[in-house]
Design a protein around this motif. Structure first.
Motif, mmCIF file in Angstrom:
data_model
loop_
_atom_site.group_PDB
_atom_site.id
_atom_site.type_symbol
_atom_site.label_atom_id
_atom_site.label_comp_id
_atom_site.label_asym_id
_atom_site.label_seq_id
_atom_site.Cartn_x
_atom_site.Cartn_y
_atom_site.Cartn_z
ATOM 1 N N PRO A 158 0.790 -1.229 0.000
ATOM 2 C CA PRO A 158 0.000 0.000 0.000
ATOM 3 C C PRO A 158 0.824 1.281 0.000
ATOM 4 N N LYS A 159 1.903 1.318 0.797
ATOM 5 C CA LYS A 159 2.726 2.535 0.822
ATOM 6 C C LYS A 159 3.352 2.801 -0.541
ATOM 7 N N GLU A 160 3.723 1.728 -1.226
ATOM 8 C CA GLU A 160 4.341 1.894 -2.540
ATOM 9 C C GLU A 160 3.305 2.334 -3.571
ATOM 10 N N SER A 161 2.083 1.772 -3.469
ATOM 11 C CA SER A 161 1.019 2.211 -4.367
ATOM 12 C C SER A 161 0.678 3.674 -4.109
ATOM 13 N N MET A 162 0.678 4.061 -2.844
ATOM 14 C CA MET A 162 0.410 5.455 -2.501
ATOM 15 C C MET A 162 1.491 6.360 -3.056
ATOM 16 N N MET A 163 2.739 5.922 -2.964
ATOM 17 C CA MET A 163 3.837 6.718 -3.507
ATOM 18 C C MET A 163 3.684 6.882 -5.018
ATOM 19 N N ALA A 164 3.237 5.827 -5.693
ATOM 20 C CA ALA A 164 3.002 5.926 -7.133
ATOM 21 C C ALA A 164 1.939 6.973 -7.421
ATOM 22 N N GLY A 165 0.884 7.015 -6.598
ATOM 23 C CA GLY A 165 -0.160 8.022 -6.779
ATOM 24 C C GLY A 165 0.363 9.423 -6.567
ATOM 25 N N ILE A 166 1.218 9.600 -5.574
ATOM 26 C CA ILE A 166 1.809 10.919 -5.314
ATOM 27 C C ILE A 166 2.698 11.345 -6.474
ATOM 28 N N MET A 167 3.475 10.405 -7.003
ATOM 29 C CA MET A 167 4.361 10.744 -8.123
ATOM 30 C C MET A 167 3.555 11.062 -9.377
ATOM 31 N N ARG A 168 2.445 10.349 -9.574
ATOM 32 C CA ARG A 168 1.584 10.647 -10.714
ATOM 33 C C ARG A 168 1.029 12.063 -10.591
ATOM 34 N N ALA A 169 0.573 12.430 -9.413
ATOM 35 C CA ALA A 169 0.034 13.775 -9.201
ATOM 36 C C ALA A 169 1.115 14.832 -9.415
ATOM 37 N N LEU A 170 2.317 14.574 -8.910
ATOM 38 C CA LEU A 170 3.402 15.543 -9.067
ATOM 39 C C LEU A 170 3.710 15.786 -10.529
ATOM 40 N N LYS A 171 3.729 14.723 -11.336
ATOM 41 C CA LYS A 171 3.991 14.894 -12.765
ATOM 42 C C LYS A 171 2.885 15.693 -13.436
ATOM 43 N N GLU A 172 1.640 15.456 -13.017
ATOM 44 C CA GLU A 172 0.538 16.207 -13.608
ATOM 45 C C GLU A 172 0.591 17.681 -13.206
ATOM 46 N N ILE A 173 0.967 17.955 -11.971
ATOM 47 C CA ILE A 173 1.096 19.342 -11.515
ATOM 48 C C ILE A 173 2.174 20.055 -12.320
ATOM 49 N N GLU A 174 3.292 19.385 -12.539
ATOM 50 C CA GLU A 174 4.378 19.985 -13.313
ATOM 51 C C GLU A 174 3.950 20.207 -14.758
ATOM 52 N N TRP A 175 3.190 19.260 -15.302
ATOM 53 C CA TRP A 175 2.724 19.398 -16.680
ATOM 54 C C TRP A 175 1.778 20.585 -16.820
ATOM 55 N N LEU A 176 0.864 20.732 -15.866
ATOM 56 C CA LEU A 176 -0.081 21.836 -15.919
ATOM 57 C C LEU A 176 0.626 23.186 -15.805
ATOM 58 N N GLU A 177 1.733 23.226 -15.071
ATOM 59 C CA GLU A 177 2.515 24.459 -14.986
ATOM 60 C C GLU A 177 3.141 24.800 -16.329
ATOM 61 N N GLN A 178 3.572 23.764 -17.036
ATOM 62 C CA GLN A 178 4.229 23.983 -18.325
ATOM 63 C C GLN A 178 3.218 24.291 -19.416
ATOM 64 N N TYR A 179 2.067 23.607 -19.389
ATOM 65 C CA TYR A 179 1.039 23.813 -20.407
ATOM 66 C C TYR A 179 -0.266 24.177 -19.707
ATOM 67 N N SER A 180 -0.368 25.414 -19.296
ATOM 68 C CA SER A 180 -1.564 25.861 -18.598
ATOM 69 C C SER A 180 -2.749 25.834 -19.546
ATOM 70 N N GLN A 181 -3.915 25.554 -18.997
ATOM 71 C CA GLN A 181 -5.119 25.495 -19.824
ATOM 72 C C GLN A 181 -5.434 26.871 -20.383
ATOM 73 N N GLN A 182 -5.790 26.927 -21.649
ATOM 74 C CA GLN A 182 -6.103 28.180 -22.294
ATOM 75 C C GLN A 182 -7.097 27.931 -23.417
ATOM 76 N N VAL A 183 -7.722 29.017 -23.860
ATOM 77 C CA VAL A 183 -8.638 28.918 -24.979
ATOM 78 C C VAL A 183 -7.842 28.599 -26.235
ATOM 79 N N CYS A 184 -8.361 27.675 -27.045
ATOM 80 C CA CYS A 184 -7.604 27.254 -28.210
ATOM 81 C C CYS A 184 -7.401 28.413 -29.179
#
Length: 242
Positions: A211-237
């Protein structure tokens, strides 16, 4: 590399090293066909993140067009390689315009030596379905990026480049080197985030990591998504003018 640039001129060049690795593992006749024929094309561009409409011109004949989202560049190598190789397998198995069965494409992948990538991706998918993964992911998505990096930054590279199974095994071997604050934070998340989560740490979730390892995977997934959103912020096309 120059031949590949000309062959896949609408593909982001960051994918070229992965395409080369895939081609190097295919039978020679298939590699030659992919490089010589224009029936199979790959399109990948950051422009697809914020443009409403994009057009590309391809030489005839074109039979299979594969669009690869550049977000996958945030994934581990095994995920990127399998994403490309699987599309090649469906193309090869689906000649003459027929839709190839998934099982036939999978058998091709195995015969080409992609069994390890298949196993790694399936393991990651299994972990992503666990309650512990969901808890870690949901918690991390509500945290500040700097806070996450302070407590879990040491995990970032290994969990971002390897399968979660290998990363978990490595972290167990390196447990004595973990930051002092990391494990207590995990304990508190498990106790407070969801009913029964405190007891989850005492058992292994079926077919996945601890469980701790699965939780860590979830945290790392969220961190990557947060970093991605910083790089490509949502905007009108952006509608490009003619």
């Amino acid at each position: 590399m120059e031949k590949m640039q000309a062959r896949f001129q609408h593909c982001d060049q960051r994918f070229f090293p992965y395409i080369e690795k895939v081609l190097s593992r295919l039978p020679g006749e298939i590699t030659s066909e992919l490089l010589e024929s224009t029936k199979f094309q790959i399109v990948a561009s950051d422009d697809f993140q914020d443009a409403c409409v994009l057009s590309r011109n391809f030489p005839a004949p074109l039979q299979t067009l594969v669009y690869v989202n550049t977000k996958i560049l945030k994934e581990a190598e095994h995920m990127i390689l399998l994403a490309i190789a699987s599309q090649v397998a469906f193309f090869v198995a689906g000649k003459n315009g027929k839709e190839a069965p998934s099982r036939e494409a999978e058998e091709l992948l195995k015969s080409w030596g992609f069994s390890n990538e298949l196993d790694a991706v399936r393991y990651d998918q299994t972990v992503a379905q666990t309650e512990s993964f969901r808890i870690g992911y949901n918690w991390a998505m509500h945290q500040d990026k700097d806070y996450l990096l302070t407590h879990f930054g040491i995990y970032r590279d290994s969990w971002g480049t390897e399968s979660w199974g290998k990363a978990a095994k490595k972290k167990r071997a390196e447990a004595l080197d973990l930051p002092d604050k990391a494990l207590p934070v995990l304990e508190e998340i498990m106790k407070a985030t969801a009913p029964g989560a405190g007891e989850a740490k005492h058992r292994t979730e079926t077919g996945a990591a601890e469980p701790k390892e699965s939780m860590m995977a979830g945290i790392m997934r969220a961190l990557k998504e947060i970093e991605w959103l910083e790089q490509y912020s949502q905007q009108v096309c952006d509608i490009r003018s003619i």
